[in-house]
Design an enzyme around this catalytic site. Structure first.
Site, PDB file in Angstrom:
ATOM      1  N   LYS A  52       1.039  -1.052  -0.123  1.00 35.51           N
ATOM      2  CA  LYS A  52       0.217  -0.138  -0.022  1.00 35.51           C
ATOM      3  C   LYS A  52       0.629   1.481  -0.554  1.00 35.51           C
ATOM      4  O   LYS A  52       0.372   2.292  -0.468  1.00 35.51           O
ATOM      5  CB  LYS A  52      -1.351   0.049   1.254  1.00 35.51           C
ATOM      6  CG  LYS A  52      -2.530  -1.494   1.217  1.00 35.51           C
ATOM      7  CD  LYS A  52      -2.580  -1.287   2.425  1.00 35.51           C
ATOM      8  CE  LYS A  52      -3.802  -2.770   1.986  1.00 35.51           C
ATOM      9  NZ  LYS A  52      -4.565  -3.224   3.260  1.00 35.51           N
ATOM     10  N   GLN A  96      -4.850  -1.688   8.912  1.00 37.11           N
ATOM     11  CA  GLN A  96      -4.867  -2.798   8.327  1.00 37.11           C
ATOM     12  C   GLN A  96      -4.970  -3.947   9.657  1.00 37.11           C
ATOM     13  O   GLN A  96      -4.482  -4.079  10.854  1.00 37.11           O
ATOM     14  CB  GLN A  96      -3.107  -3.473   8.751  1.00 37.11           C
ATOM     15  CG  GLN A  96      -2.843  -4.675   7.689  1.00 37.11           C
ATOM     16  CD  GLN A  96      -2.756  -4.719   6.141  1.00 37.11           C
ATOM     17  OE1 GLN A  96      -2.988  -3.734   5.798  1.00 37.11           O
ATOM     18  NE2 GLN A  96      -3.872  -5.698   5.980  1.00 37.11           N
ATOM     19  N   ASP A 119     -11.044   2.169   3.362  1.00 34.08           N
ATOM     20  CA  ASP A 119     -11.831   1.330   3.169  1.00 34.08           C
ATOM     21  C   ASP A 119     -12.997   0.655   2.972  1.00 34.08           C
ATOM     22  O   ASP A 119     -13.668  -0.168   2.621  1.00 34.08           O
ATOM     23  CB  ASP A 119     -11.640   0.368   4.596  1.00 34.08           C
ATOM     24  CG  ASP A 119      -9.645  -0.635   4.543  1.00 34.08           C
ATOM     25  OD1 ASP A 119      -9.243  -0.589   3.013  1.00 34.08           O
ATOM     26  OD2 ASP A 119      -9.415  -0.856   5.229  1.00 34.08           O
TER      27      ASP A 119
END
Ligand code: NAD
Length: 284
Positions: A52, A96, A119
């Protein structure tokens, strides 16, 4: 013989577009920024976070990594999220997952500002997806839709079957297909007659987490098969939820693993971060 949809190629297109738009923002003095939080030292999470960060650098975003020790407390993690919520040069926040067992993932997701929730896991963003009036789409299902669009595959009126009902893949995937007028069936671990239901699908999405679970007898001749799974086979080799070798000759389109849906997820994260930066700067 199916056409193999390359996630590498489609994601490169998406990232190129994001880069162009990022350059435009920079010319206006706006530098999109993504904060990535990682707690503990799970090796798979470390790989995802590094990917990422690299993707951010490639499109021109600023990325900040917050690597916290495994013994971080809930209070410390929530305090960091709050700090990032209030940090003007950070447009997107990503924590994460999975988090170490003593931490409450739901509480952390709920603490991220919906405006910075790139997200799209926050209940407010999930609700917006349900209504069809959203800012951010969850990255993996959005990546699958991007592949469908890129090939010009029509969803309207098609029988769509999604195997898997997780909050991050299966459920939003079904909703996105529904928004495009697919007739959608969601299958899961309690579904009866799974084979018959799948064999009726014009568009079949597998998000099960079981290596080579979808076999040729579950697939209609000419179906579009999209494989979200990331698994290891009996030899430790990366593979999807679809038994590629037996299914590929029957399908009209198929995504490989690796090199299929996987690269799309990060590209869509970049797209969401760009959008967050635009929204927070009043550009859209
Ligand atoms: P999950 O474990 O949360 O959900 C799996 C789903 O499969 C469940 O809803 C369950 O009901 C269903 N299922 C399990 N056994 C079944 C059976 N026998 N028959 C029918 N349905 C069954 O998993 P997830 O987070 O949705 O991820 C699914 C897969 O996708 C995993 O392999 C994961 O690694 C992968 N994944 C890939 C990406 C990507 O970027 N490509 C992103 C997220 C997840």
């Amino acid at each position: 013989m199916a056409k193999i949809i390359s996630g590498k190629e489609v994601s490169a297109k998406v990232r190129e577009q994001v880069k162009t738009e990022c350059d435009e923002l920079k010319s206006k003095g706006i530098n999109p920024g993504l904060a990535v939080i990682i707690v503990g030292d799970d090796p798979a999470s470390r790989v995802y976070v590094n990917n990422k960060k690299k993707a951010c650098a490639d499109v021109g975003f600023v990325s900040e990594e917050y690597a916290l020790p495994a013994e971080t407390t809930q209070e410390q993690l929530l305090a960091l999220v709050e700090e990032l919520n209030n940090k003007p040069d950070i447009n997107g926040i990503l924590c994460q997952l999975p988090l170490p067992g003593h931490l409450d993932e739901t509480a952390v997701i709920n603490a991220i500002s919906p405006l910075k929730d790139v997200d799209a896991f926050h209940p407010s963003n999930v609700g917006k997806i349900m209504i069809g009036d959203y800012d951010f789409l969850p990255c993996t299902p959005a990546g699958v839709m991007e592949m469908i669009h890129n090939e010009g595959i029509e969803v309207n009126g098609k029988n769509c079957v999604v195997i898997g009902r997780s909050n991050i893949v299966g459920k939003p995937m079904a909703m996105l297909l529904l928004h495009e007028n697919g007739t959608v069936t969601i299958c899961h671990s309690r579904t009866k007659n799974l084979k018959e239901i799948c064999a009726r699908a014009d568009i079949l999405v597998a998000a099960v987490g079981k290596p080579k679970f979808v076999t040729a007898d579950m697939v209609k001749e000419g179906a579009v098969v999209l494989d979200v799974g990331i698994n290891r086979d009996e030899n430790g080799k990366l593979c999807g939820d679809v038994d590629f070798e037996s299914v590929e000759p029957k399908a009209s389109y198929i995504t490989p693993v690796p090199g299929g849906v996987g690269p799309m997820t990060i590209a869509m994260l970049m797209k969401n971060t760009l959008k967050a930066a635009k929204i927070q700067n009043g550009i859209i």
